[in-house]
Design an enzyme around this catalytic site. Structure first.
Site, PDB file in Angstrom:
ATOM      1  N   SER A  64      -4.333   6.727  -4.736  1.00  0.00           N
ATOM      2  CA  SER A  64      -5.686   6.246  -4.526  1.00  0.00           C
ATOM      3  C   SER A  64      -6.681   7.419  -4.549  1.00  0.00           C
ATOM      4  CB  SER A  64      -5.745   5.442  -3.221  1.00  0.00           C
ATOM      5  OG  SER A  64      -6.904   4.670  -3.139  1.00  0.00           O
ATOM      6  N   ASP A 188      -3.693  -4.875  -8.652  1.00  0.00           N
ATOM      7  CA  ASP A 188      -4.477  -4.001  -7.775  1.00  0.00           C
ATOM      8  C   ASP A 188      -5.956  -4.394  -7.828  1.00  0.00           C
ATOM      9  OD1 ASP A 188      -5.757  -1.897  -6.450  1.00  0.00           O
ATOM     10  OD2 ASP A 188      -4.385  -0.393  -7.232  1.00  0.00           O
ATOM     11  N   HIS A 216      -2.067  -2.587  -4.469  1.00  0.00           N
ATOM     12  CA  HIS A 216      -2.490  -1.188  -4.371  1.00  0.00           C
ATOM     13  C   HIS A 216      -1.439  -0.258  -3.774  1.00  0.00           C
ATOM     14  CE1 HIS A 216      -5.578   1.875  -4.522  1.00  0.00           C
ATOM     15  NE2 HIS A 216      -5.490   2.117  -3.234  1.00  0.00           N
TER      16      HIS A 216
END
Length: 236
Positions: A64, A188, A216
């Site tokens: 991320s 995601d 995610h």
């Protein structure tokens, strides 16, 4: 295999990634302001500081926001990164001209204001939202919240959100010379698959592996598949 270093995501620390890191033999580099790493408000200086800590030819992974930092390090300090693993990565977290597959800036601004008002109350909503569409959404959300490190100070959280608002790595991506794998959940909602596909096309020779029914956090939603793909890349 060269040493593996892992950069976690925003707000959660390295707890959710701990099992994957142990299975892959990786060590963590905390984001600025987390753990014992001092806060650095400037993204470029933060990326440079991470690069300074890496032995030459290291394998660098990031999740991320950590993937965005890893991408910047690989592009700007190519001698330090021998392989690059981007987990749920993107070149720009918010929509910009020519980059539609991302969060609207106004949505991020609203979230930042809510975090500033009451971060602990917002954390479960944040984690639940980024698991939307995952076949194991409820279980993964509960596991992440159980494993998450204590929230850092408000200025640390705000710094990371500022980076997500401001940083655009589309110029950096073509400069990456390390073999690169993007591991991405097909569902995601935070870093859309289309953004990963565009990013993979920007990085020379990059491969993109998509995990179906996953959002995610693929390392928790589909841990065996995640580790299998990661090991094949790291040891290949």
């Amino acid at each position: 295999m060269k040493p593996l270093f892992i950069l976690p995501g925003w707000g959660l620390g390295h707890g959710p990634l701990q099992a994957a890191a142990a299975a892959l033999g990786g060590a963590f580099i905390d984001l600025p302001g987390y753990g014992e790493t001092p806060l650095e408000a400037d993204f470029d200086r933060a990326a440079a500081a991470i690069a300074e800590r890496l032995p030459e030819g290291s394998t660098l992974a990031g999740w991320s926001l950590g993937a965005m930092l890893a991408l910047a390090v690989a592009a700007r300090a190519p001698a330090k990164v021998g392989k690059l693993l981007l987990i749920a990565g993107t070149a720009s977290f918010v929509q910009r001209e020519g980059w539609p597959d991302a969060m609207p800036p106004a949505t991020l601004s609203e979230f930042a204001a809510a975090i500033a008002a009451d971060a602990p109350a917002m954390l479960p909503r944040f984690v639940g939202n980024f698991n939307r569409g995952d076949v194991r959404a409820k279980a993964v959300t509960a596991e992440i919240l159980r494993l998450a490190s204590p929230l850092p100070a408000g200025d640390v959280l705000a710094t990371g959100l500022g980076w997500l608002r401001d940083v655009d790595l589309r110029i950096d991506a073509p400069r990456v010379t390390a073999p690169t794998l993007l591991l991405h959940g097909a569902a995601d909602p935070l870093m859309p698959l289309a953004a990963a596909q565009t990013l993979a096309a920007l990085i020379p020779g990059a491969d993109l592996t998509v995990l179906d029914d996953c959002a995610h956090a693929p390392f928790l939603s589909r841990p065996d598949d995640f580790l299998g793909h990661a090991r094949a890349f790291l040891h290949g």
